[in-house]
Scaffold this active site. Structure first.
Site, mmCIF file in Angstrom:
data_model
loop_
_atom_site.group_PDB
_atom_site.id
_atom_site.type_symbol
_atom_site.label_atom_id
_atom_site.label_comp_id
_atom_site.label_asym_id
_atom_site.label_seq_id
_atom_site.Cartn_x
_atom_site.Cartn_y
_atom_site.Cartn_z
ATOM 1 N N GLU A 193 0.823 -1.217 0.000
ATOM 2 C CA GLU A 193 0.000 0.000 0.000
ATOM 3 C C GLU A 193 0.855 1.264 0.000
ATOM 4 O O GLU A 193 0.325 2.373 0.057
ATOM 5 C CB GLU A 193 -0.941 0.000 1.203
ATOM 6 N N ASN A 277 -0.610 -7.603 -3.976
ATOM 7 C CA ASN A 277 -1.271 -6.744 -4.949
ATOM 8 C C ASN A 277 -0.298 -5.816 -5.665
ATOM 9 O O ASN A 277 0.723 -5.418 -5.111
ATOM 10 C CB ASN A 277 -2.333 -5.885 -4.249
ATOM 11 N N ASP A 319 -7.512 -5.573 -5.057
ATOM 12 C CA ASP A 319 -6.606 -5.848 -3.944
ATOM 13 C C ASP A 319 -6.729 -7.280 -3.450
ATOM 14 O O ASP A 319 -6.784 -7.540 -2.245
ATOM 15 C CB ASP A 319 -6.820 -4.876 -2.783
#
Length: 603
Positions: A193, A277, A319
């Site tokens: 992230e 991801n 995701d």
């Protein structure tokens, strides 16, 4: 009680038959069911124990034997280790370690309290969890949140060496447990992230020096890929396979982090792990398949060279990190005994592959609510072979930036997150903790800055519609056919790791804090006990002085419990989880406790 493996049991890759290429101390521990020396019980990651004193006939008599407070109030994942009458307990950040003397009422033999910059907390996306310690050659290994890999003397707690695996100022953190093979220890990296470029790194256990590093994205030489000898679904991968699937130099901030579990087949001499991801969560900003994010990787542990890859979710739009454990078993499919790898992916599909070749054998939904794709194409002659067939209505890219795509199942936390499944060679079934959660997903444009969130989407989560109304199930799965045998509904996601035992009992924990025991054949609930806090740890077992013990860490948190763990209240916080799990605060509170159970003495 069983004091060792009685022999080769059909379906389970038994560590007793391992050749000498595995680490001898790790193999010895996995061979001895009276101890718990690996997080997933063995190299194969089956989370299975040969202990059988606790059975489906007497499990209802379990009593609390003792407990231990960790002194930390965040999500407690993983499990302690039990080695030679000493239990090693870890905590979330600040990643304290305790060595407890099981011969002396759990007296603390030593403790390790690392000093870490608290700023690392701010770049841990989904709670300050740690998935546990590793052990080999008289040494306890800890991968700290700040990415420092620490080797501790198992008898004294003295630091033998440290190695820095990443840079938290760039968003790089660590949550996974390492794995040891021979003289090397393998450790991944977290931070998808934050635009972190994922990698798996091998360090030499003697001194902490780096042996090799394999990136998830980029040039072949960085990824340790041989274009002619690394395969994808049986075909050579080709030159610059990753570079050709990204626009420009986006691969440098492309994610594919490696924060899940690693398993190992000593006969094939291959380690297996998954990548997460791609960055950002806004798919329109990164056209292409974004290789090799969302991928199962098989590598040689000595050199790091890749044997085969399989990308489960090309050009991920939801995701659906691909880091979940790869469980290694030998089972018969279509009349042929195969060396299998079984993976329950975040995307809602359960995959069965040949772990030697990477051939895809089975791919079926393990939650009927899954709607983002109709199926995985299984025709080897199709140009779509191995790819999920995406439903346009639930494609966050096709719907466009700043468009809220609604009713996508599963939610970003997947039909299953990292919480490990278990396999019983007695039933041939896998026991899987699952999420039954859907989401609304709105991507937006975002710019990259090192150390800053690089998400680019707003999410909200809710229970899957037209079902039992809860957010989880605990299921039994046949990986040879892709069929669910039974399913137990739960009010909240099942976020603990499962344990299967030779006593024909399977154990798991719930977010409300219950430890539960069920019949491995039927799923009938046989026992439950409410621990002080929600359970996201993995159930483990060991034997001492002829008695079988069962334990679990409770301490609510993780992605599903991030609202409680971090005191968040905005429904869209915690990457969408806070609103979805708001009711959890009505059932449990923060805590950090180990609870150990056993049967009462017979008079």
């Amino acid at each position: 009680m069983k004091k060792g493996f009685a022999g080769l049991i059909a379906g389970l890759m038994m560590t007793a038959a391992l050749p000498a290429i595995a680490n001898e101390s790790v193999t010895a521990g996995a061979n001895d069911p009276t101890q718990w020396t690996m997080q997933l019980s063995n190299y194969a990651g089956t989370s299975y124990s040969e202990l059988d004193e606790i059975t489906k006939d007497n499990v209802g008599d379990l009593q609390v034997a003792w407990s231990f407070s960790t002194g930390v109030l965040r999500g407690h994942e993983g499990s302690p280790l039990v080695i030679d009458d000493v239990m090693y307990v870890h905590t979330p950040f600040p990643n304290n370690v305790y060595a407890l003397d099981l011969k002396n009422d759990g007296r603390i033999l030593w403790r390790y309290n690392p000093e870490q910059n608290p700023d690392v907390i701010g770049v841990m996306c989904c709670d300050t969890v740690n998935r546990g310690l590793a052990f080999a050659d008289g040494t306890i290994f800890l991968s700290q949140a700040d990415t420092t890999l620490v080797a501790l003397d198992a008898k004294t707690g003295e630091v033998k060496w440290t190695a820095v695996n990443g840079d938290p100022t760039k968003g790089e953190t660590a949550t996974a447990t390492p794995l040891i093979v021979r003289d090397k220890i393998f450790v991944g990296i977290s931070g998808g992230e934050y635009g972190v470029r994922g990698h798996m790194t091998a360090y030499n256990i003697a001194d902490g020096s780096m042996a090799w590093r394999a990136y998830s994205t980029g040039p072949d030489e960085d990824m340790l890929v041989d274009p002619e000898n690394t395969t994808v679904l049986g075909k050579p991968i080709g030159a610059d396979s990753s570079l050709n699937s990204w626009e420009g130099d986006q691969w440098q901030i492309g994610g594919g982090t490696t924060w899940g579990w690693t398993t190992y087949d000593p006969e094939l001499d291959l380690i297996y792990y998954g990548t997460g991801n791609p960055s950002t969560w806004n798919p329109s900003q990164r056209p292409g398949d974004n290789k090799w994010s969302m991928t199962i990787m098989a590598r040689n542990p000595e050199t790091g060279m890749a044997k085969w890859f399989y990308q489960k979710t090309p050009h991920d739009e939801w995701d659906y990190d691909g880091v979940n454990e790869n469980i290694l078993v030998d089972q018969e499919i279509d009349g042929q005994m195969r060396k299998l790898l079984v993976n329950f992916d975040r995307n809602g599909f359960a995959y069965t592959l040949d772990r030697e070749t990477g051939e895809l054998l089975v791919a079926e939904k393990f939650d009927p609510a899954v709607n983002w794709a109709t199926h995985v194409e299984m025709d080897p002659t199709s140009d779509q072979y191995g790819r999920p067939q995406v439903v346009a209505e639930y494609s966050t890219e096709q719907n466009g930036e700043d468009v809220n795509s609604t009713g996508i199942c599963p939610a970003a936390l997947g039909s299953k997150d990292q919480q490990p499944a278990a396999f019983s060679p007695k039933t041939g079934l896998f026991y899987v903790p699952t999420n039954h959660v859907c989401m609304d997903y709105e991507p937006f444009r975002v710019s990259y800055a090192a150390g800053q969130p690089y998400v680019g989407a707003t999410l909200s989560m809710f229970p899957a519609p037209d079902s039992h109304g809860g957010m989880g199930n605990f299921i039994a799965w046949d990986a040879t056919t892709g069929e669910m045998k039974w399913s137990l509904p739960e009010q909240f996601s099942v976020w603990s790791g499962a344990l299967a035992t030779a006593g024909d009992v399977v154990f798991y924990g719930t977010l409300e804090g219950y430890l539960k025991a069920v019949d491995s054949e039927t799923g009938e609930e046989l026992y439950k006990f409410k621990t002080p806090s929600g359970i996201i740890g993995n159930v483990f077992t060991y034997e001492r002085e002829g008695k079988q013990y069962l334990g679990v860490l409770s301490g609510v948190g993780g992605w599903a419990g991030i609202g409680l763990a971090a005191g968040l209240t905005n429904a869209n916080d915690g990457l969408g989880a806070v609103g979805g799990y708001a009711a959890l605060s009505d059932y449990t509170a923060l805590g950090g406790q180990l609870t150990v159970f056993t049967l009462p003495d017979q008079s």
